[in-house]
Design an enzyme around this catalytic site. Sequence first.
Site, PDB file in Angstrom:
ATOM      1  N   GLU A 274       3.923  11.641 -13.566  1.00 32.75           N
ATOM      2  CA  GLU A 274       4.255  11.373 -12.165  1.00 32.75           C
ATOM      3  C   GLU A 274       4.829   9.966 -12.001  1.00 32.75           C
ATOM      4  OE1 GLU A 274       0.377  11.693 -10.429  1.00 32.75           O
ATOM      5  OE2 GLU A 274       0.342  13.881 -10.535  1.00 32.75           O
ATOM      6  N   ARG A 277       7.634   4.059  -9.581  1.00 29.41           N
ATOM      7  CA  ARG A 277       8.290   2.751  -9.686  1.00 29.41           C
ATOM      8  C   ARG A 277       9.328   2.682 -10.812  1.00 29.41           C
ATOM      9  NH1 ARG A 277       5.452  -2.059  -8.356  1.00 29.41           N
ATOM     10  NH2 ARG A 277       3.546  -0.833  -8.573  1.00 29.41           N
ATOM     11  N   CYS A 343       6.232 -14.197  12.502  1.00 24.65           N
ATOM     12  CA  CYS A 343       5.324 -15.314  12.830  1.00 24.65           C
ATOM     13  C   CYS A 343       4.039 -15.252  12.014  1.00 24.65           C
ATOM     14  CB  CYS A 343       5.026 -15.293  14.324  1.00 24.65           C
ATOM     15  SG  CYS A 343       6.542 -15.385  15.256  1.00 24.65           S
ATOM     16  N   TYR A 372       8.604   1.086  -3.558  1.00 24.91           N
ATOM     17  CA  TYR A 372       7.632   0.494  -2.641  1.00 24.91           C
ATOM     18  C   TYR A 372       8.273  -0.583  -1.766  1.00 24.91           C
ATOM     19  CZ  TYR A 372       4.714   3.088  -5.874  1.00 24.91           C
ATOM     20  OH  TYR A 372       4.190   4.096  -6.650  1.00 24.91           O
TER      21      TYR A 372
HETATM   22  N1  LLP Z   1       0.593   9.361  -9.244  1.00 23.85           N
HETATM   23  C1  LLP Z   1      -0.383   8.969  -8.416  1.00 23.85           C
HETATM   24  C2  LLP Z   1      -1.531   9.856  -8.209  1.00 23.85           C
HETATM   25  C3  LLP Z   1      -0.302   7.723  -7.771  1.00 23.85           C
HETATM   26  O1  LLP Z   1      -1.272   7.326  -6.958  1.00 23.85           O
HETATM   27  C4  LLP Z   1       0.820   6.892  -7.998  1.00 23.85           C
HETATM   28  C5  LLP Z   1       0.953   5.590  -7.326  1.00 23.85           C
HETATM   29  C6  LLP Z   1       1.841   7.361  -8.857  1.00 23.85           C
HETATM   30  C7  LLP Z   1       1.686   8.603  -9.484  1.00 23.85           C
HETATM   31  C8  LLP Z   1       3.095   6.583  -9.147  1.00 23.85           C
HETATM   32  O2  LLP Z   1       2.802   5.401  -9.802  1.00 23.85           O
HETATM   33  P1  LLP Z   1       3.998   4.446 -10.326  1.00 23.85           P
HETATM   34  O3  LLP Z   1       4.691   5.200 -11.432  1.00 23.85           O
HETATM   35  O4  LLP Z   1       4.881   4.182  -9.173  1.00 23.85           O
HETATM   36  O5  LLP Z   1       3.322   3.223 -10.801  1.00 23.85           O
HETATM   37  N2  LLP Z   1       2.545  -0.037  -3.311  1.00 23.85           N
HETATM   38  C9  LLP Z   1       2.156  -0.488  -4.622  1.00 23.85           C
HETATM   39  C10 LLP Z   1       2.038   0.630  -5.626  1.00 23.85           C
HETATM   40  C11 LLP Z   1       1.053   1.711  -5.223  1.00 23.85           C
HETATM   41  C12 LLP Z   1       0.954   2.826  -6.225  1.00 23.85           C
HETATM   42  C13 LLP Z   1       0.156   3.960  -5.678  1.00 23.85           C
HETATM   43  N3  LLP Z   1       0.060   5.108  -6.505  1.00 23.85           N
HETATM   44  C14 LLP Z   1       3.158  -1.537  -5.090  1.00 23.85           C
HETATM   45  O6  LLP Z   1       4.119  -1.842  -4.392  1.00 23.85           O
HETATM   46  O7  LLP Z   1       2.979  -2.107  -6.178  1.00 23.85           O
END
Ligand code: LLP
Length: 418
Positions: A274, A277, A343, A372
């Site tokens: 999954e 990023r 602000c 994100y």
């Molecule tokens: N699968 C599940 C169950 C997840 O909770 C997440 C991310 C992903 C896959 C994808 O993960 P990635 O490959 O994107 O690392 N807003 C935060 C990141 C939150 C990630 C939440 N879950 C940031 O800007 O760093």
Amino acid sequence: MNLNGFQFNKGELCCEDIAISSIVNKHKTPLYVYSSKNLISSYKKLKDAVSNLNIEILYALKSNSTIGIVTLLGEQGAGADIVSGGELKIAKASKIPTSKIVFSGVGKTEEEIRQAIDSKIKQINVESESELEKIISIANSLNTKVPVSLRINPDIEVNTHKKIATGSNLTKFGLPTDQAISLYQRIKLEKNIKPMGLAIHIGSQIFNNLEFKSAYESLLKVANNLREQGCDVPNLDLGGGVGVNYDNFEVDFTGFGRTIYEVFNKQGYSLSIEPGRSLVANSGILIAKTIYLKRNNKKNFIIIDAAMNDFIRPTLYEANHKIALVKNSTNTEEIFDIVGPICETGDYFSKDILLPTPKEDDLIVIFSAGAYGSVMSSNYNSRPPANEVMINNQKIQLLKKSQSIDDKIKSEASLLIC
Ligand code: LLP
């Protein structure tokens, strides 16, 4: 600079050979600009890195759910990892086949579960006993077989920002392994539940493949244990989390692929991942215009027309995204804080960075803002979020026109009239 899809031509930043300044002439700042070329090549790199195993790539919509982005990834073959009824709608609107959609998250409501069942998605990744009870009762009331996977929590520490580490039992995510084993034995007996296997996701921004390895080994152990007890465990969903180096744009897909291979090769499970990023971060940049330069006896500030409502990562996670001038017009350099108009002292993009001194109206670029970024934007300070465009075959394609504050006023004012 080595970033596919973005390069400086004669001192000016371009996206796929189109000058950023000419894009801004048509679509005003703040503006997200995506490179379709970068997006497609990221997807291909990941696919190549896992090609020696049969792995389904389920794009995590939460990282960027702009329909143009999801559609493009869908066209490359990606399925979707969703976390809400809203994301289910977006995945469908982006033409992702529902048979390639997995529903994750700790707080799925009854309505969302019904929508997912109705849409015949691939599977629901269950995160608690209460959620499982709810799904069983809905499945029985509908007399429909619901495909379910259980997300385990391996209880390991992961070296990432504490707000995005999910692999320990101090967090709300997943089931402790012993609970997962007993619940899996239970679903085996439920006539309206189809056991699909197990899932895991230990966090985001992970650079050390040994952390993935240790989590996957725990997952494999639980899966093998269940199989020995006669359970059908067809699929293992390995989650996302691959880190993006915001200094040099590197993403170690190869190491990630090798780690998966080392743990799961010849183990007889179908696999899915999954990623969020790692697919989209480097495909997007945020462009802003310099409003003012401001100096006091301690600091120099560049005040730009983007703010924390457009891109919250620097202040929320202390993230350091590369920042530059879109076109450098001076030889003098100074140390600046790059800040927005909101602000709050936390409304900043970078602190104490060396940049050529801009003039008012000069454009600034924040790199690796594709993940994100826009998905976490808000109307804070009654600011409309940024518009979004993608460069595709040398054309500027408008992907999202943000709701204007005038529209917001209209929709709220109409409620008062009723
Ligand atoms: N699968 C599940 C169950 C997840 O909770 C997440 C991310 C992903 C896959 C994808 O993960 P990635 O490959 O994107 O690392 N807003 C935060 C990141 C939150 C990630 C939440 N879950 C940031 O800007 O760093």
